[in-house]
Motif scaffolding. Structure first.
Motif, PDB file in Angstrom:
ATOM      1  N   UNK A 137      23.092  36.582 -44.293  1.00 60.32           N
ATOM      2  CA  UNK A 137      24.334  35.923 -43.890  1.00 60.32           C
ATOM      3  C   UNK A 137      25.486  36.750 -44.436  1.00 60.32           C
ATOM      4  N   UNK A 138      26.585  36.787 -43.715  1.00 61.37           N
ATOM      5  CA  UNK A 138      27.713  37.625 -44.102  1.00 61.37           C
ATOM      6  C   UNK A 138      29.009  36.817 -44.076  1.00 61.37           C
ATOM      7  N   UNK A 139      29.905  37.132 -44.995  1.00 65.09           N
ATOM      8  CA  UNK A 139      31.262  36.578 -45.008  1.00 65.09           C
ATOM      9  C   UNK A 139      32.226  37.731 -45.161  1.00 65.09           C
ATOM     10  N   UNK A 140      33.264  37.753 -44.346  1.00 65.61           N
ATOM     11  CA  UNK A 140      34.286  38.797 -44.427  1.00 65.61           C
ATOM     12  C   UNK A 140      35.652  38.137 -44.462  1.00 65.61           C
ATOM     13  N   UNK A 141      36.450  38.520 -45.436  1.00 71.38           N
ATOM     14  CA  UNK A 141      37.790  37.968 -45.597  1.00 71.38           C
ATOM     15  C   UNK A 141      38.798  39.111 -45.576  1.00 71.38           C
ATOM     16  N   UNK A 142      39.850  38.965 -44.775  1.00 67.33           N
ATOM     17  CA  UNK A 142      40.902  39.983 -44.751  1.00 67.33           C
ATOM     18  C   UNK A 142      42.245  39.336 -44.485  1.00 67.33           C
ATOM     19  N   UNK A 143      43.286  40.030 -44.890  1.00 68.52           N
ATOM     20  CA  UNK A 143      44.648  39.551 -44.670  1.00 68.52           C
ATOM     21  C   UNK A 143      45.194  40.128 -43.373  1.00 68.52           C
ATOM     22  N   UNK A 144      45.663  39.270 -42.489  1.00 69.00           N
ATOM     23  CA  UNK A 144      46.302  39.680 -41.242  1.00 69.00           C
ATOM     24  C   UNK A 144      47.706  39.094 -41.261  1.00 69.00           C
ATOM     25  N   UNK A 145      48.692  39.958 -41.500  1.00 67.83           N
ATOM     26  CA  UNK A 145      50.046  39.459 -41.699  1.00 67.83           C
ATOM     27  C   UNK A 145      50.085  38.660 -42.989  1.00 67.83           C
ATOM     28  N   UNK A 146      50.565  37.438 -42.925  1.00 71.85           N
ATOM     29  CA  UNK A 146      50.593  36.561 -44.096  1.00 71.85           C
ATOM     30  C   UNK A 146      49.432  35.583 -44.122  1.00 71.85           C
ATOM     31  N   UNK A 147      48.477  35.790 -43.216  1.00 70.18           N
ATOM     32  CA  UNK A 147      47.370  34.839 -43.078  1.00 70.18           C
ATOM     33  C   UNK A 147      46.064  35.455 -43.536  1.00 70.18           C
ATOM     34  N   UNK A 148      45.276  34.681 -44.247  1.00 71.72           N
ATOM     35  CA  UNK A 148      43.946  35.115 -44.665  1.00 71.72           C
ATOM     36  C   UNK A 148      42.945  34.693 -43.597  1.00 71.72           C
ATOM     37  N   UNK A 170      36.674  48.200 -47.106  1.00 70.27           N
ATOM     38  CA  UNK A 170      37.628  48.062 -48.197  1.00 70.27           C
ATOM     39  C   UNK A 170      38.944  48.755 -47.913  1.00 70.27           C
ATOM     40  N   UNK A 171      38.878  49.875 -47.185  1.00 63.98           N
ATOM     41  CA  UNK A 171      40.089  50.636 -46.885  1.00 63.98           C
ATOM     42  C   UNK A 171      41.062  49.865 -45.987  1.00 63.98           C
ATOM     43  N   UNK A 172      40.556  48.920 -45.195  1.00 63.39           N
ATOM     44  CA  UNK A 172      41.456  48.129 -44.351  1.00 63.39           C
ATOM     45  C   UNK A 172      41.785  46.788 -45.007  1.00 63.39           C
ATOM     46  N   UNK A 173      41.434  46.670 -46.294  1.00 67.02           N
ATOM     47  CA  UNK A 173      41.806  45.479 -47.051  1.00 67.02           C
ATOM     48  C   UNK A 173      40.903  44.285 -46.841  1.00 67.02           C
ATOM     49  N   UNK A 174      39.678  44.529 -46.428  1.00 67.19           N
ATOM     50  CA  UNK A 174      38.739  43.422 -46.189  1.00 67.19           C
ATOM     51  C   UNK A 174      37.725  43.337 -47.331  1.00 67.19           C
ATOM     52  N   UNK A 175      37.266  42.121 -47.601  1.00 66.89           N
ATOM     53  CA  UNK A 175      36.211  41.884 -48.582  1.00 66.89           C
ATOM     54  C   UNK A 175      34.978  41.374 -47.837  1.00 66.89           C
ATOM     55  N   UNK A 176      33.848  42.047 -48.049  1.00 62.56           N
ATOM     56  CA  UNK A 176      32.624  41.679 -47.346  1.00 62.56           C
ATOM     57  C   UNK A 176      31.550  41.332 -48.359  1.00 62.56           C
ATOM     58  N   UNK A 177      30.832  40.245 -48.119  1.00 60.34           N
ATOM     59  CA  UNK A 177      29.712  39.895 -48.988  1.00 60.34           C
ATOM     60  C   UNK A 177      28.548  39.403 -48.143  1.00 60.34           C
ATOM     61  N   UNK A 178      27.346  39.732 -48.600  1.00 62.60           N
ATOM     62  CA  UNK A 178      26.121  39.323 -47.903  1.00 62.60           C
ATOM     63  C   UNK A 178      25.255  38.516 -48.854  1.00 62.60           C
ATOM     64  N   UNK A 179      24.410  37.685 -48.281  1.00 62.39           N
ATOM     65  CA  UNK A 179      23.496  36.880 -49.089  1.00 62.39           C
ATOM     66  C   UNK A 179      22.248  36.576 -48.276  1.00 62.39           C
ATOM     67  N   UNK A 180      21.188  36.154 -48.969  1.00 63.80           N
ATOM     68  CA  UNK A 180      19.939  35.784 -48.324  1.00 63.80           C
ATOM     69  C   UNK A 180      19.721  34.279 -48.453  1.00 63.80           C
ATOM     70  N   UNK A 181      19.109  33.694 -47.452  1.00 65.59           N
ATOM     71  CA  UNK A 181      18.850  32.259 -47.462  1.00 65.59           C
ATOM     72  C   UNK A 181      19.704  31.556 -46.414  1.00 65.59           C
ATOM     73  N   UNK A 182      19.133  30.546 -45.772  1.00 61.19           N
ATOM     74  CA  UNK A 182      19.860  29.815 -44.737  1.00 61.19           C
ATOM     75  C   UNK A 182      21.155  29.222 -45.282  1.00 61.19           C
ATOM     76  N   UNK A 183      22.213  29.392 -44.514  1.00 57.73           N
ATOM     77  CA  UNK A 183      23.543  28.829 -44.819  1.00 57.73           C
ATOM     78  C   UNK A 183      24.087  29.254 -46.191  1.00 57.73           C
ATOM     79  N   UNK A 184      23.674  30.413 -46.682  1.00 56.28           N
ATOM     80  CA  UNK A 184      24.138  30.830 -48.005  1.00 56.28           C
ATOM     81  C   UNK A 184      25.594  31.305 -47.983  1.00 56.28           C
ATOM     82  N   UNK A 185      26.146  31.602 -46.778  1.00 52.54           N
ATOM     83  CA  UNK A 185      27.563  31.994 -46.669  1.00 52.54           C
ATOM     84  C   UNK A 185      28.412  30.735 -46.496  1.00 52.54           C
ATOM     85  N   UNK A 186      28.450  29.924 -47.526  1.00 48.48           N
ATOM     86  CA  UNK A 186      28.945  28.542 -47.501  1.00 48.48           C
ATOM     87  C   UNK A 186      30.182  28.326 -46.652  1.00 48.48           C
TER      88      UNK A 186
END
Length: 207
Positions: A137-148, A170-186
Motif C-alpha cells: 500500500x502506498x501514501x503520497x503527500x505533496x503541496x500543490x499551491x497552498x493545499x496539501x 522528493x525533488x518535487x516536494x512529495x513524501x512517499x511511504x509504503x507498507x505491507x498489510x491490508x489497509x495499512x495506508x490508513x
C-alpha cells in the motif's frame, strides 16, 4: 613487463566489462531516437522501457525509452491510485546493445486479494483492490499551491524500493511511504489529485 600488464589489466577491468546499451532521447512512442551509452558499473542490464498511464480503461500516456538499468528495475513497476494507474514495463538483457526491441504493453492483471485505501473526492476511505504484483500500500503527500494533496493506493515492491524514484519524488516536494498489510495506508480526509507523480516516473524511464 608482466607486472605492468597485470596492473593495467586490474585497473582497466571494471571499464572493460561495463555494458554498452542503446539509450533513448525522445519521450514519444514510436520515435525513440537511439544513441549508445557506456553504462556505469552498477547498472548491469540494458533495458527497453515503456510507461503507460490509465484513467479507468482510457490510456492517458504512452512513453517509451531505452537505457542502462539495475536488475531491480526489470519487469513491471506499478503505482495504482484508483483514479489513475501507471505501469512501467522494462524488458532487460545483459549483453552489449541487446535492447533493440521495444518494451511490450503492460500485461493484463487480475485482483490479487490485497486491499488498500484510495482517495475519492474529499476522503481516503475507498477500498482499492490491488492487482498483479501490487503487494504494497502506498501514501503520497505533496503541496500543490497552498493545499496539501494526498494520494493513496497500491504499488509494486520495486516502486517502493527504487532509490532513483524516491529521490525524484522528493525533488518535487512529495513524501512517499509504503507498507505491507491490508489497509495499512490508513484513511484520512483530504483532497485527491490525478497523475501528479507521473513526471518522476517518466524521468525514471528516460534517465
Amino acid at each position: 613487463m608482466y607486472l605492468l600488464t597485470l596492473v593495467l589489466g586490474i585497473v582497466l577491468l571494471p571499464e572493460a566489462f561495463t555494458l554498452r546499451c542503446y539509450e533513448c532521447t525522445s519521450a514519444q512512442t514510436g520515435t525513440c531516437t537511439e544513441t549508445t551509452k557506456q553504462c556505469p558499473s552498477e547498472k548491469n542490464q540494458c533495458a527497453a522501457q515503456r510507461l503507460v498511464s490509465y484513467a479507468g480503461s482510457s490510456k492517458l500516456l504512452d512513453v517509451t525509452g531505452k537505457s542502462c538499468a539495475v536488475s531491480e528495475e526489470c519487469g513491471e513497476l506499478v503505482i495504482d491510485y484508483g483514479v489513475s494507474r501507471t505501469v512501467i514495463s522494462s524488458k532487460c538483457c545483459n549483453s552489449d546493445l541487446c535492447n533493440t526491441q521495444p518494451a511490450p504493453e503492460p500485461s493484463k492483471t487480475n485482483p490479487n486479494g490485497k486491499k488498500c485505501f484510495s482517495c475519492n473526492g474529499q476522503t481516503c476511505t475507498t477500498t482499492l483492490n490491488c492487482q498483479g504484483n501490487e503487494d504494497r500500500c502506498i501514501s503520497t503527500i505533496m503541496n500543490v499551491g497552498n493545499e496539501k494533496v494526498t494520494l493513496k493506493g497500491c504499488a509494486s515492491k520495486a516502486i517502493c524500493t527504487n532509490m532513483e524514484f524516491a529521490q525524484m519524488t522528493g525533488a518535487i516536494g512529495a513524501e512517499m511511504s509504503c507498507c505491507q498489510g491490508d489497509y495499512c495506508n490508513s484513511a484520512s480526509s483530504t483532497s485527491a489529485g490525478l497523475m501528479l507523480l507521473v513526471a518522476p516516473l517518466i524521468s525514471l524511464v528516460l534517465s
